[in-house]
Design an enzyme around this catalytic site. Structure first.
Site, PDB file in Angstrom:
ATOM      1  N   CYS A 156       0.848  -1.094  -0.067  1.00  0.00           N
ATOM      2  CA  CYS A 156       0.179  -0.104   0.132  1.00  0.00           C
ATOM      3  C   CYS A 156       0.950   1.185  -0.114  1.00  0.00           C
ATOM      4  O   CYS A 156       2.061   1.343   0.499  1.00  0.00           O
ATOM      5  CB  CYS A 156      -0.743   0.103   1.244  1.00  0.00           C
ATOM      6  SG  CYS A 156      -1.838  -1.344   1.343  1.00  0.00           S
ATOM      7  N   GLY A 194       1.397   0.120  -4.985  1.00  0.00           N
ATOM      8  CA  GLY A 194       0.211  -0.797  -5.140  1.00  0.00           C
ATOM      9  C   GLY A 194      -0.678  -0.397  -6.518  1.00  0.00           C
ATOM     10  O   GLY A 194      -0.944   0.801  -6.559  1.00  0.00           O
ATOM     11  N   ASN A 249      -0.996   1.690   5.607  1.00  0.00           N
ATOM     12  CA  ASN A 249       0.089   0.850   4.988  1.00  0.00           C
ATOM     13  C   ASN A 249       0.740   0.031   6.043  1.00  0.00           C
ATOM     14  O   ASN A 249       1.137   0.680   6.950  1.00  0.00           O
ATOM     15  CB  ASN A 249       0.920   1.924   4.368  1.00  0.00           C
ATOM     16  CG  ASN A 249       2.221   1.123   3.830  1.00  0.00           C
ATOM     17  OD1 ASN A 249       3.374   1.710   3.667  1.00  0.00           O
ATOM     18  ND2 ASN A 249       2.450   0.084   3.318  1.00  0.00           N
ATOM     19  N   GLY A 250       0.668  -1.266   5.712  1.00  0.00           N
ATOM     20  CA  GLY A 250       1.336  -2.278   6.787  1.00  0.00           C
ATOM     21  C   GLY A 250       0.662  -3.273   6.930  1.00  0.00           C
ATOM     22  O   GLY A 250      -0.329  -3.831   6.199  1.00  0.00           O
ATOM     23  N   TYR A 260      14.465  -1.778  -2.380  1.00  0.00           N
ATOM     24  CA  TYR A 260      13.594  -2.013  -3.781  1.00  0.00           C
ATOM     25  C   TYR A 260      12.010  -1.241  -3.514  1.00  0.00           C
ATOM     26  O   TYR A 260      11.624  -0.747  -4.636  1.00  0.00           O
ATOM     27  CB  TYR A 260      13.111  -3.466  -3.643  1.00  0.00           C
ATOM     28  CG  TYR A 260      12.138  -3.957  -4.848  1.00  0.00           C
ATOM     29  CD1 TYR A 260      12.271  -3.763  -6.114  1.00  0.00           C
ATOM     30  CD2 TYR A 260      10.975  -4.438  -4.448  1.00  0.00           C
ATOM     31  CE1 TYR A 260      11.454  -4.147  -7.016  1.00  0.00           C
ATOM     32  CE2 TYR A 260      10.057  -4.936  -5.421  1.00  0.00           C
ATOM     33  CZ  TYR A 260      10.125  -4.637  -6.676  1.00  0.00           C
ATOM     34  OH  TYR A 260       9.322  -4.975  -7.761  1.00  0.00           O
TER      35      TYR A 260
END
Ligand code: SF4
Length: 496
Positions: A27, A53, A132-133, A272
């Site tokens: 996300c 995402g 996010n997570g 990345y």
């Protein structure tokens, strides 16, 4: 009602199979306050975060005359949040948004009910939340909440936070959010909003990123700084690990709702996930990746004619490797920049083209050469094998893989989609076995210490107090993955 799902197509990475061979950030989150037409800013911010995402996205705004409005869509931001007919439905000077990569169910089976931001109506007003997570005790919380009467509308772990807030007896939404988040275990960077407040919060370890920007007289919150750049916002600072910020017209208030812990930011964001033009912890991601290439060249030299990146994520590390080794850098593999859905029917012959749809070898350059290929990671190894075949087909004399991360031997439970442990090549094979499996002349990964040096820890990794989360490489999970342990997942000590 049948809910819309993302259509499958032969040019989808999931269809060609190579998408399965990368880890995926699940996300990106973004929010603004104090700007006219907030939704346009949010859409631009989400567009800049699209790499985090691609399956779905959503925006919620609030306007004093219209209340809360939302649009949640399957697909890319550019396909959903660019027309006036959609954006005019999202009025107001405050808004938040979310882009999502799904992990629940089959790939590409994102359902609209799971698309964030989620919204809750409380006695003191509404609140929207984007996350996010990953909550590692979500199963446990969901069971408890359902037993106490909560009715869930999605399969997302994030919805637990809304229900925990609903059960809190606190008088304000930020206080209820603090209450709820204290029950949550795992990784979270949250952007939330009420009618008048933009709220940001990170878990005590600060696993996932979240930054604050200043835009005109207003403020922005974003997963990464690259999304501040696109809206012309100035970077202010990071939301600190364990911090909650509540932003209003008056400015920023800071709270510390959780017991302090030594931060463990995700080291893979450096390798990345984050965009190379983002800045994390004051460090340029591009420069860190270039430095990873330098370390890799020092640790794993080899005689060769060319250093080529596997585009695009291997590029900065390949530049660093080339600079350190003195071996010329070259674009031996060219990426088709125009991958996308087209008119071509999903036939078997197109499916068999696999990775060739996306990458092509620069034959004239490669023929007869000893080639070092630099990639960011090896997950299942399927794409690495295909790339090696393409390079050999083009007449390369030798192929040497250099990988800008240590072997990925453990799944991530903190908001990154990883295959099950047994599907990870490094979980079942030694480096030598992997080299044989991939059929390359040599294969070397950067060491964990080398990676730590590249991100600025001069002494490498301190095993007693690691500065980052590196669980996918080390098996050292900074937060016990509660739900997974109940399902039989074995931690390092038990697995040995
Ligand atoms: S397990 Fe790996 S990908 Fe997940 S948060 Fe930790 S370092 Fe990042």
């Amino acid at each position: 009602m049948v809910e819309p799902t993302l259509p499958r197509h032969p040019f989808d990475p999931a269809f060609t199979g190579d998408d399965d061979d990368k880890l995926h950030e699940e996300c990106g989150v973004f929010g603004v306050i104090g700007v006219a037409d907030a939704a346009n800013f949010v859409a631009l911010g989400l567009h800049a975060l699209q790499h985090r995402g691609q399956e779905a996205g959503g925006i919620v705004t609030h306007h004093p005359d219209h209340g809360f409005t939302s649009a949640r869509r399957i697909g890319l931001v550019r396909d959903n949040f660019t027309t006036a007919s959609v954006m005019e439905t999202l009025p107001g000077e405050i808004g938040i948004g979310h882009v999502r990569y799904s992990t629940a169910g089959a790939k590409g089976a994102t359902q609209i009910r799971d698309v964030q931001p989620f919204f809750g109506e409380f006695a003191m007003g509404g609140a929207a939340i984007a996350h996010n997570g990953n909550i590692v005790n979500a199963d446990e919380l969901r069971r408890e909440l359902i037993e106490h009467g909560s009715i869930f509308q999605s399969s997302s772990d994030t919805e637990c936070i809304i229900h925990l807030m609903a059960r809190s007896l606190q008088k304000t939404i930020p206080e209820r959010m603090k209450d709820g988040l204290r029950r949550v275990e795992g990784a979270f960077s949250i952007v939330a909003m009420t009618r008048t407040k933009l709220i940001g919060c990170r878990d005590a370890l600060g696993v996932r990123p979240l930054v604050i920007g200043r835009v005109g007289d207003g403020y922005a919150l974003s997963s990464e700084t690259c999304a501040l750049d696109i809206i012309g916002a100035d970077y202010v600072r990071e939301v600190a690990p364990g911090e909650m910020v509540v932003i209003t017209d008056e400015g920023i208030e800071s709270f510390q709702p959780f017991a302090p812990k030594k931060p463990r930011f995700c080291i893979f964001e450096h390798v990345y996930f984050s965009r190379p033009d983002s800045i994390i912890g004051g460090q340029s991601i591009y420069e860190t990746r270039r430095q990873i290439g330098v370390e890799l060249a020092l640790e794993a030299p080899v005689e060769a004619d060319l250093v080529c990146p596997v585009p695009d994520s291997g590029t900065p590390a390949a530049i660093g490797y080339s600079q350190q080794s003195g071996i010329p850098y070259a674009m031996g593999i060219i990426r088709n920049q125009y991958m996308g859905r087209t008119f071509i029917e999903p036939t078997e012959s197109i499916r068999n083209m696999g990775v060739r749809l996306k990458l092509n070898v620069n034959r004239a350059l490669i023929r007869g050469k000893r080639v070092i290929l630099v990639d960011d990671s090896v997950v299942r190894g399927t794409t690495s094998r295909k790339i090696k075949e393409m390079i050999l087909d083009a007449g390369a004399a030798e192929v040497h893989f250099r990988i800008a991360s240590p072997p990925t031997a453990w799944p991530c439970f903190y908001g990154v989609d990883t295959p099950q442990r047994e599907k990870l090549l490094a979980a079942t094979m030694s480096e030598d076995e992997m080299r044989e499996h991939l059929g390359v002349d040599s294969l070397k990964f950067i060491s964990l210490d080398g990676l730590y040096r590249a991100v600025g820890e001069a002494k490498g990794r301190d095993p007693s107090q690691p500065a980052f989360c590196d669980a996918c490489f080390s098996g050292d999970y900074p937060v016990a993955p509660t739900d997974q342990l109940k399902k039989g997942f074995q931690l390092l000590a038990a697995a040995e």
